[in-house]
Design a protein around this motif. Sequence first.
Motif, short mmCIF file in Angstrom:
data_model
loop_
_atom_site.label_atom_id
_atom_site.label_comp_id
_atom_site.label_asym_id
_atom_site.label_seq_id
_atom_site.Cartn_x
_atom_site.Cartn_y
_atom_site.Cartn_z
N MET A 26 0.84 -1.20 0.00
CA MET A 26 0.00 0.00 0.00
C MET A 26 0.88 1.26 0.00
O MET A 26 0.56 2.24 -0.67
CB MET A 26 -0.94 0.01 1.21
N ALA A 27 1.98 1.22 0.73
CA ALA A 27 2.90 2.36 0.75
C ALA A 27 3.52 2.56 -0.64
O ALA A 27 3.58 3.69 -1.14
CB ALA A 27 3.99 2.15 1.80
N LYS A 28 3.96 1.48 -1.25
CA LYS A 28 4.55 1.56 -2.59
C LYS A 28 3.54 2.11 -3.58
O LYS A 28 3.87 2.98 -4.40
CB LYS A 28 5.03 0.18 -3.03
N ASN A 29 2.30 1.62 -3.51
CA ASN A 29 1.25 2.11 -4.42
C ASN A 29 0.96 3.59 -4.23
O ASN A 29 0.52 4.26 -5.15
CB ASN A 29 -0.04 1.30 -4.24
N ALA A 30 1.20 4.09 -3.00
CA ALA A 30 0.98 5.51 -2.70
C ALA A 30 2.23 6.34 -2.97
O ALA A 30 2.25 7.54 -2.69
CB ALA A 30 0.55 5.66 -1.24
#
Length: 138
Positions: free
Chosen positions: A63-67
């Motif tokens: 989720m962090a990478k996607n953000a």
Amino acid sequence: MAILTSSATAKNGRNGHVKSSDDLIQLDLAMPGDGQDPEGKSNPEQLFAAGYSACFDGAFNLMAKNAGKKVESTTTAHVSLNKDEKDDGVKISVKLEVEVSGVSQDEAEELLKKAHDFCPYSKATRGNIDVDLDIKAV
């Protein structure tokens, strides 16, 4: 269609032995509070905590990478056996504690919610057991 299937076999329940199909996991088990020496032995709750913490930490990082955020995180799952007043038996609950660097507390909380929505373990437990989420940006 399954993406992955893992297998493990238990013998003699909580006072027995569990092993994975590839023999990577080979653990003796001990029932909590039965007078057995639990030293060097595991239990199903410990195994569930290991799986849930690894899965959730992976979901959090995705989720962090996607953000577009670069984070470092650590997730600890505390799995508890609790008395179940409904049937005088026991049930489990989980507390997930996430510590993350690279984002603010507000960003961390947003990522935590997204990870909880995405994580397969969270999906499997949703509505079935109590899961408490705690996050700390450091």
